[in-house]
Motif scaffolding. Sequence first.
Motif, PDB file in Angstrom:
ATOM      1  N   UNK B  79       0.845  -1.195   0.000  1.00  0.00           N
ATOM      2  CA  UNK B  79       0.000   0.000   0.000  1.00  0.00           C
ATOM      3  C   UNK B  79       0.879   1.243   0.000  1.00  0.00           C
ATOM      4  N   UNK B  81       0.568   5.193   0.514  1.00  0.00           N
ATOM      5  CA  UNK B  81      -0.423   6.116   1.075  1.00  0.00           C
ATOM      6  C   UNK B  81      -0.205   7.569   0.661  1.00  0.00           C
ATOM      7  N   UNK B  90      -7.373   6.157  -0.017  1.00  0.00           N
ATOM      8  CA  UNK B  90      -6.322   6.853   0.722  1.00  0.00           C
ATOM      9  C   UNK B  90      -4.985   6.160   0.537  1.00  0.00           C
ATOM     10  N   UNK B  91      -4.980   5.107  -0.225  1.00  0.00           N
ATOM     11  CA  UNK B  91      -3.731   4.454  -0.611  1.00  0.00           C
ATOM     12  C   UNK B  91      -3.938   3.795  -1.965  1.00  0.00           C
ATOM     13  N   UNK B 269       5.847  11.082   2.210  1.00  0.00           N
ATOM     14  CA  UNK B 269       6.181   9.847   2.905  1.00  0.00           C
ATOM     15  C   UNK B 269       5.034   8.880   2.645  1.00  0.00           C
ATOM     16  N   UNK B 271       4.632   5.769   3.334  1.00  0.00           N
ATOM     17  CA  UNK B 271       4.362   4.764   4.369  1.00  0.00           C
ATOM     18  C   UNK B 271       3.976   3.406   3.770  1.00  0.00           C
ATOM     19  N   UNK B 272       4.802   2.926   2.867  1.00  0.00           N
ATOM     20  CA  UNK B 272       4.564   1.619   2.247  1.00  0.00           C
ATOM     21  C   UNK B 272       4.510   0.519   3.306  1.00  0.00           C
ATOM     22  N   UNK B 273       3.606  -0.397   3.145  1.00  0.00           N
ATOM     23  CA  UNK B 273       3.696  -1.659   3.895  1.00  0.00           C
ATOM     24  C   UNK B 273       2.944  -2.744   3.119  1.00  0.00           C
ATOM     25  N   UNK B 274       3.268  -3.995   3.368  1.00  0.00           N
ATOM     26  CA  UNK B 274       2.687  -5.085   2.574  1.00  0.00           C
ATOM     27  C   UNK B 274       1.159  -5.093   2.673  1.00  0.00           C
ATOM     28  N   UNK B 276      -2.174  -6.328   3.357  1.00  0.00           N
ATOM     29  CA  UNK B 276      -2.621  -7.531   4.068  1.00  0.00           C
ATOM     30  C   UNK B 276      -3.857  -8.189   3.453  1.00  0.00           C
TER      31      UNK B 276
END
Lengths: 481, 477
Positions: B79, B81, B90-91, B269, B271-274, B276
């Motif tokens: 994701x 954002x 929002x992402x 920024x 704020x990438x994360x996998x 889910x």
Amino acid sequence: MNDLTTLSILEMRQGLVASEFSATELTHAHLDKIKETNPKYNSFLRVTEELALTQAKAADEKIAKDKNNTPLLTGIPVAIKDQLVINGIESTCASKILKGFIPPYTCTAVEKLIQAGAVILGKTNQDEFAMGSSGENSAFGITRNPINTDYVPGGSSSGSAVAVAAGQAPLSLGTDTGGSIRQPASFTGIVGIKPTYGRVSRNGAVAFASSLDQIGLFARNVKDIAIGLKYIAGHDPRDSTSMDIEVPDYLKNIDTAFPKIKNLRIGIPKEYFTSGINPEVEQVLRNKIQQLKSLGINLVEISLQHTEISIAAYYIIACAEAASNLARFDGVRYGWRSKSANNIQEVFEKSRAEGFGDEVKRRILLGNYVLSAGYYDAYYKKGLKARTLIIKDFQEAFKDCDIIVTPVAPTTAFKFGDKSMSPLEMYLSDAFTVPCSLAGLPGISIPCGKDSKGLPIGMQLIGKAFSEVLLLSTAHHFYKN
Amino acid sequence: MSDLTAIIGLEVHIQLATQSKIFSSSATETGQAPNSLTDPVTLGLPGVLPVLNKAVVDYAIKLGLATNCKIREKSIFARKHYTYPDLPKGYQISQHDKPTCYEGWLNIRVNKQSKKIGITRIQLEEDTGKNIHLANEPFSLIDLNRAGVPLLEIVSEPDMRLPEEAGAYLRILHQLVKYLNICNGNMEEGNFRCDANVSVMQANAQEFGTRVEIKNLNSFKHVEKALAFEIEQQKKLIEQGVTIIQETKLWDEVNEVTKSMRSKEYSADYRFFPEPDLLPLIIDENWIANIKDNMPELPSQTFERLVDTYKLDEYSAELLISDKYVADYFEKALTSHYNPNGISNWITTELFGRLNKESMEFLDCPVSPKSIAILVKLIDTGIISGKIAKTVFDIMWRTGKDPQSIVKEQNLIQISDNIFIQEIIDSVLKQNPTQLQTYKAGKVQLFSYFVGQAMKASNDKVNPELLNEMLKKTLEQ
């Protein structure tokens, strides 16, 4: 006629099939109970009386036509946590930001209950967006514990727990991310299950923390849970994380699965009896465990050595996902839009500032912080590493035992306001439920006694992934004795 | 003067021509009523989940293989954002550190030199919606039809040094996605979008200079022009001792300048994360093998085939493969009349010329491959002359009629009747006694004058070769 609202689902089924009462009568009995008690408990945000009576009438017709070929849930009233959306019915997650939001689709689990003939009584109160452990975080008023209304019912699925405990419904759906079903079940003296992650489709459950959220059930006995789970479980093409694993008949196996395993080994994790557990809770639980020996089980002391870091890992991961999932509530397409916004930036900022409650904001801040550049490695990535360690703990432990037994919560229900001023203390009340969530394992909470104030104490049984047959059967035997 | 070199890297976004969106079953057409191609997933309503469209993965593997990329066995969605009204959740669901294709390359040719351009990664992601800003209104509108349309982002290595190299890379990539039939490739409609990163450094420097990103480049020409402008600009600044700042610029195609859009001081920024909600994407060997087995011919393969099978010269073959439709058109024409060189010439001169003149796309060409083939056949069999053929072609273009009926209707059949031709020759020579005398006195250049007069007298219908031959004989007598 007896009080229909105290019956088990199987008793209701018998009564319906034997024409002792109709589904319409059964529904009326529950609607009346809600009318009578809801002002006291505030467990329902919305009662869908018209829908319920229509469904009850349809159930009566089906039973009259071919009673033996109707699903077990035909005509059985159920309550639904507001976190789960139903087409055409306002769904708010107990948040001001979703006030007036009417979804154009139905949560898969709810849809499956409806297809099985269940009667939808309404949407239940909860902590806003499933964030909370006391039921105090609803934008639409606190939910009270029917055992003693000065005490919290637990959370976040507060209303669904209270509905079942107070006889407003024999079965209800909740969501459990870090204990939101098991803990209120424990506080209100009923049974609550969080199935294995991937057992029940999350489609239509408004996401709090996607890698942890799971829909589960409340009932007053384990058999009723077994009945309900069969209907809501299974793969759903609309949720890629729901697993394509056959759904067994939990009820059919409930008497046999447990005794079939000779010398069933119950693991007792030592870490759960040291970290801040209330002595009374510990004593009741230990007594109960000793009693279980008479059922011919072996008690094995096990170690889940990373239990201590699970709260930290949980709040990092859950908040990161929550901050992301809640980014869509921006006042642009649906939900609350600030009336004083003068430009698009203000639409975003003011709508969110006005729409979200304090706890939700706290978690969004936390979540965005742990994901931000420069902090990602120190927090989020570390959280994931901790989660891996916790998963390994359980894998190791299950080499030595079949089921793990723990307390559900360190304390019994607390008074309103007792912990709401200290978020950290509130978070610690999830200490025994979050490790199971982080590992994606099934957990069930069953009543096992009361403290000196008469408040219920719960016992948590944790099984291996997708071992709900054994878990339910074991819980059933423990609860019975 | 110092010796400065530019470093260019390109990010290309292509919209995939799948039936449905990347994470929902909404359709992906264009030109539909605003927000009609939406569903709860597209709208980012609460509680709904993305489900990956497998066709998107097929397309990504296709492009990955065609660009010599490695295909990752386990890729992860992430994701990304940011807050913007056209981004419903929002992402954006994208890929971050585990893209599906990576470490590939393409060969380009600039100034007759071949050069390998590295491809860092090809990642799967979703497109955003569109904001529509109205004049004189205090509000903007949002159209989410485009939201969730599948994109592949193709990131090149900073391997290009000249604007022409960037242009060549884009043309090759564009040609490729058309051949693979995975993207409509319409740059103006935004099917094929390009952002350019460019920096300038001393030729012998170890580290690249500060880079500037240029957006809003919607044609190959604009990419080249914008890069040329920006490189000159940066060179000037460096020579003046001014520090280049990292920023994003927009290409102003009217004034042909790059303009500052935002500086990276407040760099986003994300704020990438996998992600889910999606399982890791597992691509096994069977999947790749299956795509390989069904790969269409690539431009380089078509080129070789045209040269080998049809003995075309490389220049003509290059022209014919520039667009997959042209190569297809050429081969289809051959099934009606086998004269590869003749048909290739007609396509690359007359047809291209006419399309160019009318500013038309090849796809919209009103002349069928069969008609072009028959036209060439009419010439080859001596039924019409090459000159008449041009007239016939013009009528074909305007009316869409087939060449045979045009020749018949307009009575354009070439005359190869010796007696008739001799009559014309005799009459021409008779009418031009002065020229005839001059010719006989040695001014042989007048031969073509007599040919012209004879052609004119026959309304261009006599067989020119036969006429030449007979005129020569007559004059020699």
